[in-house]
Write a protein that holds these residues in place. Structure first.
Motif, mmCIF file in Angstrom:
data_model
loop_
_atom_site.group_PDB
_atom_site.id
_atom_site.type_symbol
_atom_site.label_atom_id
_atom_site.label_comp_id
_atom_site.label_asym_id
_atom_site.label_seq_id
_atom_site.Cartn_x
_atom_site.Cartn_y
_atom_site.Cartn_z
ATOM 1 N N UNK A 160 0.838 -1.189 0.000
ATOM 2 C CA UNK A 160 0.000 0.000 0.000
ATOM 3 C C UNK A 160 0.881 1.250 0.000
ATOM 4 N N UNK A 161 0.609 2.157 -0.937
ATOM 5 C CA UNK A 161 1.405 3.387 -0.982
ATOM 6 C C UNK A 161 0.712 4.519 -0.235
ATOM 7 N N UNK A 162 -0.587 4.433 -0.081
ATOM 8 C CA UNK A 162 -1.332 5.493 0.599
ATOM 9 C C UNK A 162 -2.587 4.900 1.212
ATOM 10 N N UNK B 268 5.002 6.706 -7.014
ATOM 11 C CA UNK B 268 4.724 7.412 -5.760
ATOM 12 C C UNK B 268 5.967 8.154 -5.294
ATOM 13 N N UNK B 269 5.763 9.015 -4.314
ATOM 14 C CA UNK B 269 6.878 9.759 -3.705
ATOM 15 C C UNK B 269 7.224 9.179 -2.342
ATOM 16 N N UNK B 270 8.509 9.247 -2.017
ATOM 17 C CA UNK B 270 8.976 8.767 -0.724
ATOM 18 C C UNK B 270 9.809 9.837 -0.042
ATOM 19 N N UNK B 271 9.945 9.686 1.269
ATOM 20 C CA UNK B 271 10.800 10.600 2.024
ATOM 21 C C UNK B 271 12.174 9.979 2.205
ATOM 22 N N UNK C 81 18.959 6.111 4.711
ATOM 23 C CA UNK C 81 18.010 7.186 4.488
ATOM 24 C C UNK C 81 16.615 6.885 5.004
ATOM 25 N N UNK C 82 16.402 5.641 5.443
ATOM 26 C CA UNK C 82 15.092 5.243 6.007
ATOM 27 C C UNK C 82 13.940 5.787 5.158
ATOM 28 N N UNK C 83 13.966 5.404 3.888
ATOM 29 C CA UNK C 83 12.909 5.811 2.958
ATOM 30 C C UNK C 83 11.563 5.255 3.421
ATOM 31 N N UNK C 84 10.533 6.046 3.283
ATOM 32 C CA UNK C 84 9.164 5.502 3.409
ATOM 33 C C UNK C 84 8.219 6.362 2.587
ATOM 34 N N UNK C 85 7.076 5.816 2.179
ATOM 35 C CA UNK C 85 6.160 6.568 1.304
ATOM 36 C C UNK C 85 5.715 7.861 1.984
ATOM 37 N N UNK C 86 5.720 8.964 1.233
ATOM 38 C CA UNK C 86 5.297 10.230 1.817
ATOM 39 C C UNK C 86 3.770 10.276 1.868
#
Lengths: 93, 480
Positions: A51-53, B75-78, B273-278
């Motif tokens: 799940x992305x959102x 998607x974008x990630x942080x 960088x501990x990326x996760x979805x924004x």
């Protein structure tokens, strides 16, 4: 397993200063969280896309039109230190 | 031992949008510090970023122009790290679902065409600018942060480790830059920072399958620096390996003045960088019809244009390479050819007179004042013999400086051709009187003496005499 070393490393990455006691407390709490995650791991997720959102929305976009910027006095009003219209930060490396 | 060099590039390209990637602040360069900022790009609490549609469009265009697959879902990630050039302590970037992947750029080195793979292209925001209070970052007492650049849209283009020499890297960057420029999504100017390159370099013994340990050299902002860095790193890493040592995996910086690379930080502690979805940004579902619409809007790409200039226009490879290396030049060439028939002469004037003056004046190609149709007009009058080559160059110099059309320059400067027989007769007689030997030669049967006499008359008339009339009058006088 979250060890003392892992907590210290994550704290360092997050620029948090923790006391010995806090490190111990966080290690214990983080381990409990991971135990709960282990329960979720029992669910079969084969063929399910990550799940992305959490909300069922997509493609929220805006047009490329210039709007108002913030006055600089306001921009810098919370800066602990400033010089020449810029935020002043301590020595980096 | 001989080592094979293995190089991959990460190229950051600033997109030419009016506003930042997630807010309405302008992207204009050169504003007073912290005047192009708002609560969103300053990362103030309670604000929400919203993606600029143009950024998505430009990223897709760049991907299509480099033969990439365009994601169905992105998607974008942080990307989390602490550094004062970030306002939020994270950069909004893309991690595992980039907008484009699996593309390639063709290069032509040593007469061979090679495909350089592109792993991916992703969208992200630029960071702010830091001014260090001291000679270098390590000796500075502190730093000043200007966030005008924070949130300016970037695409990061990541190549496969397919490059094997500095020459290949330069060819890759030249072509990539031209492609980006052709699409119109960026100015792609290294000197101005709108195209920046990081290179990953490692060595391995020839024949070895696995890659050696690599060093990453960041933020190179000229082709010259890229070339010097690669040659420096090849020497540095060869020395280490020859001495039986091991290359350390690390990020290095290029010291232009000293001509060396220096260790910035070892990779182990920086890459977390501990990326996760924004959660502030919604996922993207890319409409295929839109992608096709963007695909059909793309102009002819440099390699295709180069091929066309060689095969259909009959230009030498070198000429075709120079002209297609820049969109402005390629369009200028096409503009001249729309009004003028000789391909090689067009190319000669562009590469000779035009580029020589551009380089001498140090101006940008975009700022050329000469219009292509005016060069076509100049070459046409030159071909008709209405002016000679020397005068044509003089007229061109004026066109280059003023942007005026050749006809009016020729008139204003009195360079217009003299066809009046009365005026030319006087010059002819004078030339004949001064060159009795040639007259004698001609009358004795050496007809080539005529050419010399024509030349003398043209010279005496400062190139303005009508060569047809000169020939006619000379022949009449000589046959008397």
């Amino acid at each position: 397993m979250i060890t003392k070393e892992v907590v210290e490393k994550v704290a360092k990455l997050s620029r948090l200063e923790l006391t010995e006691e806090e490190v111990a407390v966080h290690a214990e709490q983080l381990n409990k969280i991971l135990e709960t995650m282990d329960i979720l791991k029992q669910i079969d997720t084969d063929g399910i896309e990550p799940l992305a959102h959490v909300l069922p929305i997509q493609n929220v976009l805006r047009e490329d039109e210039v709007g108002e910027c913030m006055p600089r006095e306001k921009v810098l009003s919370n800066a602990p230190e400033q010089a020449d219209g810029m935020f002043q930060v301590p020595k980096i490396v | 031992m001989d080592y094979e060099v293995v190089i991959g590039c990460e190229v950051h390209v600033e997109l030419k949008t009016k506003t930042k990637i997630f807010c309405n602040c302008p992207t204009d360069f050169g504003g007073a510090p912290n005047t192009h900022v708002c609560p969103v790009c300053l990362g103030l609490p309670g604000t929400l970023p919203v993606l600029n549609k143009k950024v998505l469009e430009y990223a897709i265009k760049a991907g299509l122009a480099t033969n990439c697959e365009i994601a169905e879902y992105s998607k974008f990630d942080r990307k989390n790290y602490f550094y004062p050039d970030l306002t939020k302590a994270y950069q909004i970037s893309q991690f595992d679902l980039p907008i484009c992947k699996n593309g390639y750029v063709e290069i032509n080195v040593g007469g061979k065409t090679k495909k350089i793979g592109l792993t991916r292209i992703h969208m992200e925001e630029d960071a702010g600018k830091l001014v260090h209070q001291g000679a270098t970052i390590t000796s500075a007492t502190g730093s000043l942060a200007d966030y005008n650049r924070a949130g300016v849209p970037l695409i990061e283009i990541v190549s496969e480790p397919d490059l094997r020499s500095a020459e290949e890297v330069l060819a890759f960057l030249t072509n990539l830059k031209a492609i980006i420029e052709y699409t119109g999504v960026s100015d792609a100017k290294m000197e101005q920072g709108s195209l920046r390159c990081d290179v990953n370099i490692s060595l391995r013994p020839f024949g070895q399958e696995e890659f050696g340990t690599r060093a990453e050299i960041k933020n190179l902002n000229s082709f010259r620096a890229v070339e010097r860095v690669i040659n420096y790193e090849i020497d540095r890493q060869t020395d280490i390996l020859e001495d039986g040592g091991q290359v350390v995996q690390e990020t290095r910086t290029w010291d232009e003045g000293k001509g060396v690379t220096l260790s910035l930080r070892s990779k182990e502690d920086s890459d977390e960088y501990r990326y996760f979805p924004d959660p502030d940004l919604t996922p993207l579902v890319i409409d295929r019809a839109w992608v096709e619409e963007l695909r059909s809007s793309l102009p002819e790409m440099p390699m295709a244009k180069r091929k066309r200039l060689i095969e259909e226009e009959g230009l030498p490879e070198y000429d075709a390479g120079v002209i297609t290396s820049s969109k402005v030049l390629a369009e200028f060439y096409d503009g001249v050819r729309a009004h003028y028939g000789d391909a090689k002469k067009t190319s000669n004037w562009i590469m000779g007179e035009l580029l020589a003056r551009v380089n001498a004046e140090g101006i940008e190609l975009e700022d050329i004042k000469v219009k292509p149709e005016h060069l076509a007009a100049l070459l046409t009058v030159l071909d008709k013999g209405e002016i000679n080559g020397k005068i044509a160059k003089e007229v061109f110099a004026e066109m280059f400086n003023t942007g005026k059309e050749p006809e009016s320059i020729i008139k204003e400067k009195g360079l217009v051709q003299i066809s009046d027989e009365g005026a030319i007769v006087a010059i002819v007689d004078e030339v004949l009187a001064n060159n009795p030997k040639s007259v004698e030669d001609y009358r004795a049967g050496k007809k080539q003496a005529m050419g010399f006499l024509v030349g003398q008359v043209m010279k005496a008339s400062k190139g303005q005499a009508n060569p047809g009339v000169v020939n006619k009058l000379l022949a009449e006088r000589l046959e008397q």
